[in-house]
Design an enzyme around this catalytic site. Structure first.
Site, PDB file in Angstrom:
ATOM      1  N   VAL A  20       1.011  -1.399  -0.190  1.00  0.00           N
ATOM      2  CA  VAL A  20      -0.023  -0.028   0.055  1.00  0.00           C
ATOM      3  C   VAL A  20       0.826   1.409   0.004  1.00  0.00           C
ATOM      4  O   VAL A  20       0.604   2.155  -0.728  1.00  0.00           O
ATOM      5  CB  VAL A  20      -0.809  -0.124   1.131  1.00  0.00           C
ATOM      6  CG1 VAL A  20      -1.675   1.288   1.429  1.00  0.00           C
ATOM      7  CG2 VAL A  20      -1.917  -1.126   1.025  1.00  0.00           C
ATOM      8  N   ILE A  37       2.747   1.742  -3.474  1.00  0.00           N
ATOM      9  CA  ILE A  37       1.826   1.852  -4.727  1.00  0.00           C
ATOM     10  C   ILE A  37       1.370   3.372  -4.503  1.00  0.00           C
ATOM     11  O   ILE A  37       0.698   3.581  -3.826  1.00  0.00           O
ATOM     12  CB  ILE A  37       0.660   0.745  -4.755  1.00  0.00           C
ATOM     13  CG1 ILE A  37       1.371  -0.563  -5.053  1.00  0.00           C
ATOM     14  CG2 ILE A  37      -0.051   1.354  -6.016  1.00  0.00           C
ATOM     15  CD1 ILE A  37       0.360  -1.637  -4.993  1.00  0.00           C
ATOM     16  N   GLU A  55      -1.206   5.135  -5.086  1.00  0.00           N
ATOM     17  CA  GLU A  55      -2.596   5.032  -5.441  1.00  0.00           C
ATOM     18  C   GLU A  55      -3.236   6.478  -5.223  1.00  0.00           C
ATOM     19  O   GLU A  55      -4.247   6.635  -5.802  1.00  0.00           O
ATOM     20  CB  GLU A  55      -3.390   4.047  -4.456  1.00  0.00           C
ATOM     21  CG  GLU A  55      -3.231   4.568  -3.022  1.00  0.00           C
ATOM     22  CD  GLU A  55      -2.392   4.282  -2.121  1.00  0.00           C
ATOM     23  OE1 GLU A  55      -2.222   4.759  -1.098  1.00  0.00           O
ATOM     24  OE2 GLU A  55      -1.196   3.502  -2.633  1.00  0.00           O
ATOM     25  N   ASP A  69      -6.069  35.440 -35.024  1.00  0.00           N
ATOM     26  CA  ASP A  69      -6.853  36.364 -35.556  1.00  0.00           C
ATOM     27  C   ASP A  69      -5.977  37.654 -35.154  1.00  0.00           C
ATOM     28  O   ASP A  69      -5.301  37.660 -34.413  1.00  0.00           O
ATOM     29  CB  ASP A  69      -8.301  36.405 -35.231  1.00  0.00           C
ATOM     30  CG  ASP A  69      -9.261  35.417 -35.922  1.00  0.00           C
ATOM     31  OD1 ASP A  69      -8.745  34.906 -37.030  1.00  0.00           O
ATOM     32  OD2 ASP A  69     -10.193  35.092 -35.498  1.00  0.00           O
ATOM     33  N   ASN A  82       3.389   6.559   4.622  1.00  0.00           N
ATOM     34  CA  ASN A  82       2.555   6.623   3.657  1.00  0.00           C
ATOM     35  C   ASN A  82       1.581   7.739   3.808  1.00  0.00           C
ATOM     36  O   ASN A  82       1.419   8.713   2.667  1.00  0.00           O
ATOM     37  CB  ASN A  82       1.843   5.260   3.302  1.00  0.00           C
ATOM     38  CG  ASN A  82       1.065   5.271   2.175  1.00  0.00           C
ATOM     39  OD1 ASN A  82       1.632   5.827   0.863  1.00  0.00           O
ATOM     40  ND2 ASN A  82      -0.291   5.148   1.882  1.00  0.00           N
TER      41      ASN A  82
END
Length: 866
Positions: free
Chosen positions: A287, A290, A292, A334, A705
């Site tokens: 976990v 990765i 996520e 333009d 994490n």
């Protein structure tokens, strides 16, 4: 009721309205009674459902199952430490889910605010006055004015129209524009495609003008009846998000493999800990490794960038356009209103073979008649003029000469108005006076002058000779060389046999100076590796004069005309287009040709436009850009970006922001991936080399994490642009986000962090204890990673930027630092995370290892130059 079978009076009676439209009070009552003129939107997902959706990730599910087993087992066995760890895992997972919901909500709010900014308006008569109202507030009984380029806001019964044609392909499948009329249809059961006195919501006006009364809105319109099909839209991921998804899957499989190996090795070698502990460690490792949160972080970075651009007058309709902006290398713009001020001023006229300045009285009656009647601009009750800037300048010029256009035009019976045509470059009016019909014409000199066989001088008509023609051509060139727009005026008596037998009356010179910030923006574009191409319907000499002032072109041989484009193919143009910076006397078809030629050469093209005929080239461009003020509904509909202030410099601002967003995404990816490597390599290596020692526990991994995948990643995503961002060449859209410096930086920066932590762990186990070593590793990784976020603020040396220029980053850093220190110093949390007290020398080692990431990465930046 079949409104195509009903006369206008009956419809007025049914909806209690009239030619003057509804009163404000009546409109408000109908809006309250029938609701808004919009389709029912898909119900928004509630907070609780969004919260549950955060747990769809397979790794989170496995982690939760492991935590449930751990908590249950610990409760039965009265193992307090395992119980705390299990509950802590629940808490961290829930916090992660709440953060995920917040990120998703923030992105939705940003995009919702964007929708409000691009909400369309319609012209309706209220209390007899023509006003702009939100299309969603148009009600039945409203009398609507429609012009070429407008999106039809509701189902409308036409009251009157002039050369009115609609594109109904989206509703009926009819590929060709449908010509409309206002007469009542007596035939019964007429299919939609043949209801020629009706126009329908969801279709567009491609030619002419009309007024009509609204007979159905929202879900009651013809297209509303099939709204369920139209509203079942699926949010398409951007190319970058798709690439990140692929990258995430590749990382997931690799990390899962490592996690399995770690689980097996720990189960064999660490007999003192349970099977469940090994499973929790392996799952927590997966976990943590990765990223996520990366897709969510990227989405919110782009959404906030889009919101910021909207506040800078660049409304990005599609998130994918943000990525494309960073790759743009050609801007086709333009001239009028975008590069120039669109503040037209008549400098003078040339009639009777003489130049008269704007201060001199006009001495040509025919010129006054043509200028007063051959116009499409309108006056409101206050006497204000609405319409094309060129026409307004001519009217103001006449007014300054005490000439009332209304009084002049009232002397004529206007039989027909042929609006300006982008192909012919001409507008004409058929008028009648004293029983005699005439055609009054104004338009581009090189389109009108060849059709003239005679000239009016002091009220007398003479045949052209070579000398007269040369004088007029020379005067036209003089005007053009000064960068002035030139219009020619002519007329003919309709009893003359040929359409080409026009009588030349005179020229008008109109100045429209470049915008001051446009010059600076063009220079900025050059430094950024962007080529600016000016596209205009003006004379080549006028176009070059303006382009030279803007520093777009240096030589006349950089100008290519529409007539020259007509002689070559897209393939041939692609071979020579690099030599040109100005395209003059072009039609919308030429603009599409230019886009195709540039794209054929691999260019990423931004194309601006405002008219209905510009829609094909805007749709074909990589970044279709519509003008917010002068742009028609059609061009806004097909565009990727709407420039609300019609300013070229805003396009450059949008490109800069696009580059900034992409650069910040790479910083976020660099940070997340280089930090996630540390836990993976640390546990993997120690499991193989030092199998009896605990490098990190599952709860420690999850806390790390939580720290690294939240605030620092988001803070990096909203970094201000680096000073040199507009001095670099556009990025190659075909290259991976991990190619070049980003990929190599992830590898060496992840390696440096891993090596530091592993060496410290090995030495700490040898000279202190395993508990001390594990605590030191935890504290070092936490501190080192928030410090490493500072490294990721730039790919250059930190000494070349201001590292404190992002207030949110500074706040995040301080908050996380206090959070990490709190976990260590507060006994309750320290026990929860299995931390022990460190001695002064141990804390010093943690501090040195954590801070050393900055000088070590600085050294690495010296060698990573690609």
């Amino acid at each position: 009721m079949a409104y195509y079978n009903t006369n206008i009076k009956s419809i007025f009676k049914e909806f209690a309205t009239s030619q003057k439209g509804l009163s404000n009070t009546a409109a408000e009552e109908k809006l309250a009674k029938f609701g808004k003129n919009s389709f029912e939107k898909t119900k928004k997902i509630g907070f609780f459902v969004k919260f549950l959706q955060q747990f769809k990730n397979i790794m989170i599910i496995i982690l939760l199952l492991s935590a449930i087993i751990s908590t249950t087992t610990a409760a039965v066995s009265h193992n307090t430490e395992s119980l705390f760890e299990g509950l802590l895992i629940f808490a961290i997972v829930i916090i992660n889910a709440i953060v995920g919901v917040f990120q998703e909500q923030k992105a939705e709010n940003a995009l919702s605010a964007l929708e409000k900014k691009i909400e369309p308006f319609s012209k309706v008569f209220r209390n007899g006055n023509l006003i702009n109202v939100k299309t969603s507030e148009v009600v039945v009984g409203d009398v609507v004015e429609l012009k070429a380029g407008d999106a039809i806001p509701a189902d409308i019964r036409i009251i009157s129209c002039n050369q009115f044609k609609c594109d109904e392909s989206s509703l009926t499948g009819e590929s060709q524009p449908v010509e409309k009329f206002s007469n009542e249809i007596t035939k019964q059961n007429v299919p939609l495609a043949e209801q020629f006195n009706m126009c329908f919501s969801g279709t567009t006006v491609v030619h002419g003008s009309a007024t009509g009364v609204v007979v159905a809105t929202g879900k009651d319109t013809e297209i509303g009846k099939i709204a369920k099909i139209l509203t079942k839209t699926i949010k398409e991921k951007t190319p970058l998000e798709k690439n990140i998804d692929k990258l995430g899957k590749a990382i997931t499989f690799a990390v899962l493999g490592i996690a399995v190996i770690v689980f097996i090795v720990q189960s064999i070698t660490q007999k003192q800990t349970s099977f469940l502990d090994h499973l929790l460690t392996a799952v927590a490792l997966a976990v943590a490794a990765i990223p996520e949160s990366l897709p969510a972080v990227i989405t919110i970075i782009m959404a906030l960038g889009v919101e910021k651009l909207a506040n800078q007058n660049a409304i990005v309709k599609k998130l994918s356009a943000v990525e494309t902006l960073g790759c743009c290398n050609v801007i086709c713009s333009d001239k009028t209103g975008t590069l120039t001020q669109n503040k037209m001023t008549v400098n003078g006229i040339y009639t009777n073979l003489k130049f008269q300045s704007k201060l001199e009285p006009i001495q040509n009656e025919k010129f006054i008649e043509i200028a007063s009647t051959c116009i499409s601009a309108k006056f409101n009750e206050k006497g204000e003029i609405f319409g094309d800037a060129t026409e307004i300048s001519i009217i103001q010029f006449l007014q300054n000469n005490n000439i009332n256009c209304k009084n002049i035009s009232n002397k004529f019976k206007i039989l027909q108005i042929n609006e300006f045509n982008s192909k012919t470059k001409i507008m004409s009016t058929v008028v009648e006076k004293d029983g005699k019909k005439s055609l009054f014409v104004k338009g581009a000199f090189d389109y009108i002058f060849p059709k003239c066989s005679q000239i009016e001088i002091n009220g007398l008509v003479e045949n052209f000779d070579k000398n007269l023609k040369n004088k007029i051509v020379k005067q036209n060139e003089n005007f053009c060389e000064n960068g002035e727009r030139v219009l020619a005026f002519a007329y003919k008596r309709l009893e003359t046999p040929s359409d080409d037998d026009l009588i030349f009356v005179g020229l008008v010179s109109i100045s429209d100076p470049p915008k001051a910030d446009a010059v600076k923006a063009v220079e900025t574009s050059k430094r950024a590796g962007l080529k600016t191409i000016m596209i205009t319907g003006d004379h080549p000499t006028t176009a070059f004069a303006i382009a030279k002032k803007l520093k777009i072109a240096k030589n006349k041989n950089e100008v290519l005309t529409g007539a020259e484009l007509d002689k070559i193919s897209v393939k041939q143009l692609s071979k020579i287009i690099e030599n040109y910076s100005v395209f003059a006397r072009v039609t919308p078809e030429h603009k599409l040709m230019i886009v195709k030629a540039l794209k054929r050469n691999g260019k990423i093209v931004a194309m601006t436009g405002d008219g209905v005929n510009d829609a094909p080239s805007i749709r074909a461009a990589n970044i279709g850009t519509a003008m917010g003020q002068t742009g028609t509904d059609v061009t806004k509909e097909v565009s990727d970006i709407i420039i609300s202030d019609d300013n070229f410099s805003t396009i450059v601002v949008a490109i800069k922001q696009g580059r900034t967003i992409y650069q910040n995404i790479t910083k976020t990816i660099l940070f997340l991936m280089s930090t996630n490597i540390v836990e993976v390599l640390g546990i993997f290596v120690t499991s193989l080399v030092m199998p009896g020692n605990v490098f990190l526990t599952a709860s420690q991994i999850l806390f790390i994490n939580l720290v690294t995948d939240s605030l620092p990643a988001f803070a990096l995503g909203i970094e201000p642009p680096e000073p040199d961002i507009m001095t670099k060449k556009p990025r190659d859209p075909n290259k991976s986000i991990l190619s070049g410096k980003t990929g190599s930086s992830i590898i060496y920066q992840g390696f440096i962090q891993s090596l530091l932590v592993l060496v410290m762990f090995v030495l700490s186990v040898k000279f202190f204890s395993e508990k001390q070593a594990s605590t030191m590793v935890f504290m070092t990784i936490c501190l080192m990673q928030i410090i490493h976020a500072i490294n990721c603020k730039t790919e250059k040396s930190l000494f070349k930027i201001n590292p404190f220029n992002n207030k949110f980053f500074n706040f995040s850093f301080i908050f996380l630092l206090l959070m990490i220190l709190g976990v260590y110093f507060i006994p309750f949390f320290a026990n929860l995370f299995s931390l022990v007290s460190l001695s002064g020398i141990e804390m010093l080692i943690v501090a040195i290892c954590s801070i050393s990431i900055i000088p070590l990465v600085e050294i690495g930046k010296i060698f990573i130059k690609q």
